[in-house]
Design a protein around this motif. Structure first.
Motif: not given
Length: 181
Positions: A69-74, A102-106, A118-123
């Protein structure tokens, strides 16, 4: 802080860089430490610690946003700041700038449950809303400049070298061991 002050500060910084190009290379720093449970504290400059945690359904105590979420805020705040910076220099008055991200993560990638996920966001999708009385053509030019020069957007879109090391009980792990994890 007035638009004129921002403009003068940024133009002075750019003038200094023209005189001393070596001054363009800067290093930003942060330090973090695991607190209790999943709660962590992040420290940047002399600011109070940033509380970072996971939501309860991911094992945390929900005392702050989580790292993704911090990545999205950044990204959102970087967009807003770069809009303000370039608008100030270009003489464009902004009534408001707001960014929804918005970040989409599996979660299967985070938990190592499925190979190839992947461990990180896909989109990541961001929607920036700009309100200004300036002409649409000026605002479109501003938007194009921001998209080209937003550091967080660039960091997320372009590969960046990331290196690191792990020290266990005072001894650094072999480089090959940390690279293969």
């Amino acid at each position: 802080m007035s638009q004129e002050h921002i403009k003068n500060t940024l133009l002075a910084a750019m003038g200094n860089l023209e005189k001393n190009p070596a001054g363009a290379k800067v290093v930003f720093r942060a330090s973090t430490q695991l607190d209790e449970g999943m709660h962590c504290l992040g420290k940047v400059r002399e600011f109070p610690p940033i509380s970072i945690d996971e939501p309860a359904d991911l094992g945390g105590s929900d005392r702050g946003p989580n790292p993704v979420e911090i990545v999205l805020v950044a990204l959102g705040t970087c967009q807003e700041i770069v809009y303000r910076a370039y608008a100030s220099v270009m003489g464009i008055a902004l009534e408001s700038v707001k960014c929804n991200v918005r970040g989409y993560l599996d979660l299967r990638g985070l938990f190592g449950m499925q190979e190839g996920v992947r461990a990180g966001y896909q989109k990541i999708v961001f929607e920036t809303e700009v309100v200004s009385s300036a002409a649409r053509a000026e605002l479109e030019k501003l938007a194009q400049i921001v998209e080209r020069h937003c550091p967080v957007l660039n960091t997320l879109q372009e590969p960046v070298e990331v290196t690191g090391s792990v020290t266990i009980n005072g001894q650094q792990m072999a480089a090959e061991a940390s690279a293969s994890v």
